[in-house]
Design a protein around this motif. Structure first.
Motif, PDB file in Angstrom:
ATOM      1  N   LEU A 370       0.770  -1.304  -0.144  1.00  0.00           N
ATOM      2  CA  LEU A 370       0.044   0.157  -0.082  1.00  0.00           C
ATOM      3  C   LEU A 370       0.863   1.316   0.101  1.00  0.00           C
ATOM      4  O   LEU A 370       0.537   2.371  -0.558  1.00  0.00           O
ATOM      5  N   ALA A 371       1.950   1.364   0.780  1.00  0.00           N
ATOM      6  CA  ALA A 371       2.819   2.225   0.860  1.00  0.00           C
ATOM      7  C   ALA A 371       3.692   2.614  -0.450  1.00  0.00           C
ATOM      8  O   ALA A 371       3.632   3.879  -0.917  1.00  0.00           O
ATOM      9  N   LEU A 372       3.927   1.791  -0.986  1.00  0.00           N
ATOM     10  CA  LEU A 372       4.834   1.606  -2.289  1.00  0.00           C
ATOM     11  C   LEU A 372       3.876   2.240  -3.395  1.00  0.00           C
ATOM     12  O   LEU A 372       4.516   2.826  -4.582  1.00  0.00           O
ATOM     13  N   ALA A 373       2.836   1.859  -3.407  1.00  0.00           N
ATOM     14  CA  ALA A 373       1.868   1.957  -4.441  1.00  0.00           C
ATOM     15  C   ALA A 373       1.595   3.734  -4.692  1.00  0.00           C
ATOM     16  O   ALA A 373       1.081   4.115  -5.730  1.00  0.00           O
ATOM     17  N   ILE A 374       1.678   4.456  -3.538  1.00  0.00           N
ATOM     18  CA  ILE A 374       1.156   5.612  -3.553  1.00  0.00           C
ATOM     19  C   ILE A 374       2.112   6.761  -4.309  1.00  0.00           C
ATOM     20  O   ILE A 374       3.619   6.749  -3.895  1.00  0.00           O
ATOM     21  N   GLN A 413       7.233   6.016  -5.880  1.00  0.00           N
ATOM     22  CA  GLN A 413       6.151   5.137  -6.150  1.00  0.00           C
ATOM     23  C   GLN A 413       6.516   3.991  -7.019  1.00  0.00           C
ATOM     24  O   GLN A 413       7.647   4.286  -7.917  1.00  0.00           O
ATOM     25  N   ASP A 414       6.263   2.738  -6.639  1.00  0.00           N
ATOM     26  CA  ASP A 414       6.880   1.440  -7.411  1.00  0.00           C
ATOM     27  C   ASP A 414       5.952   0.565  -7.389  1.00  0.00           C
ATOM     28  O   ASP A 414       5.551  -0.364  -6.492  1.00  0.00           O
ATOM     29  N   ILE A 415       5.016   0.642  -8.451  1.00  0.00           N
ATOM     30  CA  ILE A 415       3.949  -0.272  -8.607  1.00  0.00           C
ATOM     31  C   ILE A 415       4.477  -1.785  -8.815  1.00  0.00           C
ATOM     32  O   ILE A 415       3.602  -2.737  -8.121  1.00  0.00           O
ATOM     33  N   ALA A 416       5.486  -1.721  -9.426  1.00  0.00           N
ATOM     34  CA  ALA A 416       5.703  -3.281  -9.780  1.00  0.00           C
ATOM     35  C   ALA A 416       6.378  -4.064  -8.447  1.00  0.00           C
ATOM     36  O   ALA A 416       5.879  -4.923  -8.478  1.00  0.00           O
ATOM     37  N   GLU A 417       7.126  -3.259  -7.532  1.00  0.00           N
ATOM     38  CA  GLU A 417       7.442  -3.971  -6.362  1.00  0.00           C
ATOM     39  C   GLU A 417       6.219  -4.032  -5.265  1.00  0.00           C
ATOM     40  O   GLU A 417       6.094  -5.322  -4.780  1.00  0.00           O
ATOM     41  N   ALA A 418       5.082  -3.219  -5.443  1.00  0.00           N
ATOM     42  CA  ALA A 418       4.039  -3.341  -4.852  1.00  0.00           C
ATOM     43  C   ALA A 418       3.089  -4.408  -5.199  1.00  0.00           C
ATOM     44  O   ALA A 418       2.800  -5.367  -4.377  1.00  0.00           O
ATOM     45  N   ASN A 419       3.000  -4.812  -6.557  1.00  0.00           N
ATOM     46  CA  ASN A 419       2.510  -6.070  -6.997  1.00  0.00           C
ATOM     47  C   ASN A 419       3.160  -7.196  -6.715  1.00  0.00           C
ATOM     48  O   ASN A 419       2.410  -8.311  -6.287  1.00  0.00           O
ATOM     49  N   ARG A 420       4.425  -7.149  -6.593  1.00  0.00           N
ATOM     50  CA  ARG A 420       5.364  -8.468  -6.353  1.00  0.00           C
ATOM     51  C   ARG A 420       5.023  -8.756  -4.850  1.00  0.00           C
ATOM     52  O   ARG A 420       4.812  -9.918  -4.417  1.00  0.00           O
ATOM     53  N   LEU A 421       4.822  -8.111  -4.060  1.00  0.00           N
ATOM     54  CA  LEU A 421       4.584  -8.195  -2.782  1.00  0.00           C
ATOM     55  C   LEU A 421       3.519  -8.818  -2.395  1.00  0.00           C
ATOM     56  O   LEU A 421       3.192  -9.754  -1.607  1.00  0.00           O
ATOM     57  N   LEU A 422       2.270  -8.275  -3.110  1.00  0.00           N
ATOM     58  CA  LEU A 422       1.087  -8.837  -2.901  1.00  0.00           C
ATOM     59  C   LEU A 422       0.911 -10.330  -3.465  1.00  0.00           C
ATOM     60  O   LEU A 422       0.329 -11.176  -2.986  1.00  0.00           O
ATOM     61  N   LYS A 462      -6.794   6.138  -4.006  1.00  0.00           N
ATOM     62  CA  LYS A 462      -7.698   5.122  -4.529  1.00  0.00           C
ATOM     63  C   LYS A 462      -7.056   4.699  -5.814  1.00  0.00           C
ATOM     64  O   LYS A 462      -7.114   3.377  -6.272  1.00  0.00           O
ATOM     65  N   ALA A 463      -6.770   5.588  -6.680  1.00  0.00           N
ATOM     66  CA  ALA A 463      -6.473   5.341  -7.979  1.00  0.00           C
ATOM     67  C   ALA A 463      -5.001   4.616  -8.219  1.00  0.00           C
ATOM     68  O   ALA A 463      -4.821   3.436  -8.736  1.00  0.00           O
ATOM     69  N   ASN A 464      -4.227   5.010  -7.112  1.00  0.00           N
ATOM     70  CA  ASN A 464      -2.922   4.358  -6.845  1.00  0.00           C
ATOM     71  C   ASN A 464      -2.966   2.910  -6.706  1.00  0.00           C
ATOM     72  O   ASN A 464      -2.641   1.795  -7.108  1.00  0.00           O
ATOM     73  N   TRP A 465      -3.940   2.581  -5.626  1.00  0.00           N
ATOM     74  CA  TRP A 465      -4.271   1.359  -5.015  1.00  0.00           C
ATOM     75  C   TRP A 465      -4.972   0.551  -6.168  1.00  0.00           C
ATOM     76  O   TRP A 465      -4.892  -0.834  -6.138  1.00  0.00           O
TER      77      TRP A 465
END
Length: 613
Positions: A370-374, A413-422, A462-465
């Motif tokens: 959540l933090a990385l996606a913002i 912001q790091d969407i790729a790493e956020a997706n990897r963590l999830l 919300k859009a980031n998440w």
């Protein structure tokens, strides 16, 4: 020891402030007092954030020109969050603390430069004058002998001792309890001398009875209000709404959630102040309407916390013609708070209790994602403009940080790493793109108060998440309710019956100990403490608790700074909070209002006795 140095970084902080527009002609409230003797020598002053710097408001008129007591009519103040209680020690919201400050006073205030200003005390205790013990195990305050409560009773040491006993009882559930931790005893040596003895040497002996949370209560009015009666007894509830004080004004009418009317306290100790006969503190509305009221319509003399999109605010200031923007530095950070307990309404009385951990926000991978996606930079630049800095730290000022670059490291912001963590945590995307695990959707309820800027921040997050498969429901609560102090109010920040909430807070004094230690495990907000615990996330972290203990005991200044940084880093690495934007504060003043000198280390209205036209 060099007693000056602990405050030197404060000057750096203040001169590092950004200012949206020229500050008004604000003479100093009072001559600053000499820096108090302190037990430690702070780290050398560091450079202020490397941004456009502006000086603090400069005196424009000699004090001798100031008109006398009661020569003015009504001072009109607007808080877009309406106060709901006037007892500082039970207040949850800043607006309540502010509204009470016209009536209730601490022993000493803290001015914008970080200097203590004696109010109910004769002087500031120091090592040099014998007020602070050489080993820092006690502090002795000498009280003024010319102070009366507004009902005519004398102010004495018994009132100070009582205030300690009031908040020392956990059943009273004081929101200011962090300031009272570590005290061994508070005793009256005589009618006008109070000695506070600490359980161990205290590097910051001024932690209690000073600044915004240090108000002294009248023993005669509150002596039957200790413990549960503080919130339940009818007489105590009445006292909470109309405290007898020593300040420049007394309450003559209070409609919680609406308006407070004050009149001059005829027994106020300064025969020349205050200037205004009457004060009307009106609550409600929103930040943009407050900005228009002071900058364009000229309907009020002062408007608090103009948290408005930078472009809109600047346009109102440029075209309004009735008022000016007044900015001053604070330690505030707009932040997201993570709920570590389950807010599911189906749990009934167990909702939000420590016995009910959150079903998925207790997973560090989820919190980190959540933090990385913002995109903090987008929030700061698009919404706050020059009124905020993107940050991934809470202590964004010297000596904890030396530049704007220091407060934004490693949190792009790091969407790729956020997706990897999830993915790693076992959350897979469903047909609609929302992640699912064990039949549960990754869905969040995200609340804040009604405020255009905050609601736009919610939309961006919300859009980031959504980009990482998180479903977000947004909730906005009226500010008076969200920051309300009623223990029966399920929508306030203390109950935190949502997954995520957002607001601004920060240290209210130069030393960050009380603020940082407000998030320890034992301070969890629960029904047993009327939902007034300062740790409303209900975060439990033994390592953090131990660091708090170390910070309270440590006397070496460099080591204290290091411990505070460790606590800040632990909050961030464990994603108990997600810092977003470091925020100086912006208020609005009518063009003819003078005398104000807002301090980021005290209530904004701390010097209202000096205001005039």
């Amino acid at each position: 020891m060099n007693q000056q140095r602990i405050w030197s970084w404060m000057a750096a902080l203040l001169t590092g402030a950004m200012v949206l527009a020229a500050c008004g002609g604000a003479p100093p409230a009072q001559a600053p007092t000499p820096p108090p003797a302190t037990p430690t020598t702070a780290a050398a002053a560091t450079a202020a954030p490397a941004t456009a710097a502006t000086a603090a408001p400069a005196p424009t008129e000699a004090p001798a020109a100031r008109p006398g007591r009661g020569e003015g009519d009504t001072l009109r103040i607007l808080y877009w969050q309406a106060p709901t209680i006037l007892n500082t020690h039970l207040a949850v919201g800043t607006k309540d603390v502010e509204a009470s400050r016209l009536v209730l006073e601490p022993l000493a205030a803290i001015d914008p430069e970080g200097n203590f200003v004696p109010l109910l005390a004769e002087e500031i205790p120091t090592v040099e004058n014998g007020g602070v013990a050489q080993d820092f195990t006690s502090i002795t305050w000498k009280l003024r002998k010319d102070v009366q409560w507004s009902d005519g009773a004398p102010f004495t040491a018994a009132d100070v001792v009582f205030t300690y006993n009031y908040c020392a009882d956990p059943k009273t559930a004081c929101t200011s309890v962090a300031a009272f931790r570590g005290i061994k005893s508070v005793e009256a040596l005589d009618d006008y001398t109070v000695k506070i003895t600490w359980q161990a040497a205290n590097s910051y002996p001024y932690q209690v009875f000073t600044s915004a949370r240090g108000a002294i209560l009248q023993k005669a009015q509150f002596e039957k209000c200790v413990g549960e009666a503080a919130s339940t007894a009818a007489d105590c509830q009445a006292a909470n709404l109309a405290p007898i004080g020593t300040g420049p004004y007394k309450v003559v009418e209070f409609k919680p959630g609406d308006v407070v009317i004050y009149e001059i306290n005829e027994l106020y100790r300064d025969p020349e102040r205050p200037f205004f006969k009457r004060v009307e503190l009106k609550g409600g509305g929103d930040a943009p309407s407050a900005a228009r009221a002071v900058l364009q319509a000229g309907e009020v003399d002062w408007a608090w916390n103009l948290q408005v999109e930078a472009a809109v605010l600047q346009q109102l200031a440029n075209q309004g013609g009735q008022g000016i923007l007044v900015t001053y530095n604070t330690a505030n950070v707009e932040r997201l708070l993570i709920n570590f307990t389950n807010p599911d309404p189906a749990l009934g009385e167990e909702r939000g209790q420590l016995s009910q951990p959150h079903p998925f926000l207790t997973d560090l991978n989820v919190r980190r994602a959540l933090a990385l996606a913002i995109d903090r930079k987008a929030i700061a630049e698009q919404l706050y403009g020059p009124a905020g800095y993107p940050t991934c730290t809470l202590l964004w000022y010297p000596p904890f940080a030396e530049s704007v670059a220091d407060i934004f490291k490693g949190c792009d912001q790091d969407i790729a790493e956020a997706n990897r963590l999830l993915d790693e945590a076992g959350w897979t995307r469903g047909p609609d793109g929302v992640r699912v695990k064990d039949g549960r959707r990754l869905s969040l309820l995200f609340q804040t108060n009604v405020n255009t800027l905050r609601q736009k921040t919610q939309e961006l997050i919300k859009a980031n998440w959504a980009e990482i498969g998180v479903e977000t429901e947004l909730k906005s609560v009226d500010g008076s309710v969200f920051f309300g102090s009623d223990p029966g109010n399920p929508d306030n920040i203390g109950h935190f019956f949502a997954d995520i909430q957002m607001y601004t807070t920060g240290a209210t004094e130069p030393d960050p100990t009380s603020h940082l230690c407000g998030w320890i495990s034992s301070a969890a907000s629960q029904k047993e403490n009327e939902w007034r615990g300062t740790n409303n996330m209900r975060w439990q972290n033994a390592e953090y608790d131990a660091l708090c203990d170390q910070l309270r005991k440590e006397l070496d200044p460099a080591r204290r700074v290091e411990i505070a940084r460790q606590m800040d880093a632990l909050i961030v690495s464990d994603v108990a909070m997600i810092p977003l934007v470091a925020r100086p504060r912006v208020a609005g003043a009518s063009k003819d209002l003078k005398g104000y000198n807002p301090s980021g280390w005290d209530a904004e209205l701390w010097d209202v006795a000096n205001w005039y036209k």
